[in-house]
Design an enzyme around this catalytic site. Structure first.
Site, PDB file in Angstrom:
ATOM      1  N   GLY A 125      44.795  37.520  52.768  1.00 27.78           N
ATOM      2  CA  GLY A 125      43.992  36.466  52.866  1.00 27.78           C
ATOM      3  C   GLY A 125      44.501  35.204  52.111  1.00 27.78           C
ATOM      4  N   SER A 127      45.561  34.587  49.010  1.00 29.28           N
ATOM      5  CA  SER A 127      45.286  34.423  47.603  1.00 29.28           C
ATOM      6  C   SER A 127      46.010  34.755  46.711  1.00 29.28           C
ATOM      7  CB  SER A 127      43.722  35.230  47.465  1.00 29.28           C
ATOM      8  OG  SER A 127      44.052  36.708  47.422  1.00 29.28           O
ATOM      9  N   ILE A 260      54.138  47.216  56.320  1.00 23.27           N
ATOM     10  CA  ILE A 260      53.034  46.634  56.322  1.00 23.27           C
ATOM     11  C   ILE A 260      51.963  47.324  56.463  1.00 23.27           C
ATOM     12  CG2 ILE A 260      51.708  44.777  57.721  1.00 23.27           C
ATOM     13  CD1 ILE A 260      54.304  43.597  58.541  1.00 23.27           C
ATOM     14  N   TYR A 454      43.668  38.520  29.296  1.00 24.34           N
ATOM     15  CA  TYR A 454      43.771  37.422  30.313  1.00 24.34           C
ATOM     16  C   TYR A 454      43.782  36.157  29.669  1.00 24.34           C
ATOM     17  CZ  TYR A 454      42.856  35.736  35.248  1.00 24.34           C
ATOM     18  OH  TYR A 454      42.989  34.832  36.264  1.00 24.34           O
TER      19      TYR A 454
END
Length: 550
Positions: A125, A127, A260, A454
């Site tokens: 995607g 991201s 992959i 985080y």
């Protein structure tokens, strides 16, 4: 909906109007400086170089040289990626974007890249926030990005064993749509869920929705199918095995450098029917940490157990609190979970926590597959969590540094690590910007033996310098993480940005073994050069075609 080529998500969902006004007003209370908007350039104004690769006729139908395709696949979605895109700074872009429709297509594309010495970058995607999909190398070779989005089907469902065979290019929402008629779910919801794929989660060892117990995608894997330049690896589907080192573990977290991933058998679970949620406020940060540890070590295994410090609660949820807010949530497909929530709240009360007024409305909720909010702090945080990437982009357009970094450590080391990282970040902000900034902390996941902190950084940058400023801050905090026993990444992967600290973290014998595996599986060094390992010199000889199965 139109995907943004330069930033997160879709153009239609970008921050604007009242949401933008509120965001900028909040930013002005946190950091000094002008807030001037800088619009992204049009793709046609980027002046991209001509492609250096020409696919053979048999593969041309799979390949695109469209400038928007090439620009949109040049970077990931980190702050530094977004800012470089806003400046139109794309010195390296893929020459072609290839979209295989079948595994055989992928084999043919890899064979061609191997023969021609073309670098091949697997892409889910897009991201990545660590430079994982960026052609950041200067050896003159052409680059093809292999976008797997067309491999997006659930191929088989085993309702007896509660598992499914799934193609790796499927995006999160489409995956769940295909599982829903079977009453099943993967129940893996990273923040990037809408714009990330199963293959990307597997290749980066992503962490998802659950804050305890099953947190990483690793926990859901039964078997993998992986195409490599040396052959195709297909592991046996099993609930568990002690037969030597795990072949799946070799490819989980390999970030497209060894092969992959094209398919995976994934463990599923029934869609939850019962939920209970609340939030607990604390006047003292230390007490909030102790309460969170007590819940993590209790065996209750909440789905949500996310602690926000006072700054994080204010910045991203609009909640004013002295020490922190703990967001708690339980869910089950089998039984009511209200008693588990009540016990968790008791543990929090023992450390001075006060549950918010929404507790009475966080009752068991049967018969629905949709989350129902409990109101209050928990819903405020959830809403903000989903909008954070879009808001980050809006702040970046206004020359504000707004970015995150994450780690994990054992509980005994947390206090020292938290202090060191916070101080390092604040000092680096002052050095880089000449002004004070804001550093926040939350726990995204917690384990019986430690949390995954985080951190967020917010600072006033200088337009034209924000990438360099962020890189200085990132370096300082990464050094502090490494020095105080934290990992360089809990779930953001290594990519190219984390390589120096990853190299220092991994044991030397393992580095040698990984290098040998790379040489065996990717002899021409074409797969995602520079990720996990140094980029090899450009291949000087052709690599022969290999069979479909190995």
């Amino acid at each position: 909906m139109t995907r943004s080529w330069w930033g997160w998500g879709t153009v239609e969902d970008a921050v604007r109007g009242a949401e933008l006004d509120t965001l900028l007003a909040r930013a002005r209370t946190l950091v000094p400086g002008e807030l001037t908007d800088h619009a992204p350039p049009a793709v046609g104004a980027l002046g991209l170089p001509r492609p250096r690769a020409n696919p053979p006729a048999s593969l041309a139908r799979l390949c695109s040289a469209d400038p928007a395709d090439r620009a949109g696949h040049a970077h990931g979605k980190a702050f530094r990626d977004v800012v470089r895109n806003l400046h139109g700074h794309l010195p390296r872009v893929p020459d072609l974007v290839a979209r295989p429709r079948t595994e055989d297509d992928l084999v043919d594309l890899l064979d061609w890249c191997g023969r021609e010495g073309i670098a091949a970058i697997p892409y889910g995607g897009g991201s990545s926030v660590v430079g994982g999909v960026e052609p950041r190398f200067d050896d003159g070779r052409a680059v093809v990005t292999l976008d797997l989005a067309r491999l997006d089907r659930v191929l088989e469902v085993d309702p007896v064993s509660r598992a499914a065979r799934i193609q790796a290019g499927v995006f999160g929402p489409h995956l769940e749509d295909q599982l829903r008629p079977h009453g099943l779910t993967l129940r893996h919801f990273p923040q990037s869920f809408q714009f990330s794929t199963l293959g990307g989660w597997l290749a980066t060892r992503a962490a998802g929705h659950y804050a305890t117990l099953h947190t990483h995608i690793d926990d859901f894997v039964e078997s993998l199918r992986v195409v490599t330049p040396a052959g195709t690896s297909a592991s046996r589907r099993l609930p568990g095995s002690g037969a030597g080192p795990s072949p799946d573990r070799l490819f989980l977290g390999s970030e497209g450098t060894l092969g992959i991933i094209t398919e995976a058998w994934m463990r599923l679970r029934p869609r939850p029917r019962w939920r209970a949620r609340t939030s607990v406020r604390f006047a003292d940060w230390g007490a909030a940490v102790a309460a969170t540890r007590a819940v993590a070590q209790s065996g209750l295994a909440p789905a949500d157990c996310r602690l926000l410090d006072a700054a994080e609660a204010l910045v991203n949820a609009g909640v004013a609190v002295g020490g922190g807010v703990l967001v708690l949530g339980f869910e089950s497909a089998d039984h009511p979970v209200g008693a588990a929530l009540e016990r968790a709240v008791e543990l929090c009360r023992a450390h001075g926590g006060e549950p918010s007024a929404d507790l009475a409305r966080s009752s068991d909720d049967a018969g629905t597959a949709q989350d129902r909010g409990a109101g209050g702090d928990a819903d405020a945080w959830r809403s903000s969590f989903l909008r954070m990437p879009y808001q980050r982009d809006a702040l970046a357009r206004h020359a504000l540094i707004a970015e995150t970094f994450e780690t994990a450590c054992t509980w005994d080391r947390f206090d020292a690590l938290h202090q060191a990282v916070t101080e390092a970040a604040r000092h680096a902000i002052r050095r880089a910007t000449g002004a004070e900034g804001v550093v926040t902390c939350r726990f995204t996941h917690v384990y019986p033996d430690g949390p995954a902190p985080y951190f967020g950084v917010y600072a006033a940058g200088r337009w034209g310098s924000t990438v360099a400023q962020w890189d200085d801050i990132k370096t300082a905090v990464s050094e502090a993480l490494s020095a105080h026993g934290g990992t360089i990444t809990h779930h953001h992967a290594v990519g190219r940005d984390h390589r120096p600290w990853y190299d220092a973290q991994r044991p030397d014998p393992f580095a040698a073994a990984l290098t040998a595996a790379k040489a065996a599986l990717d002899p021409a060094g074409i797969l995602n050069p520079g990720v996990l390992l140094p980029a090899p010199a450009r291949a000087t000889r052709a690599v022969p075609d290999r069979g479909r199965e190995g």
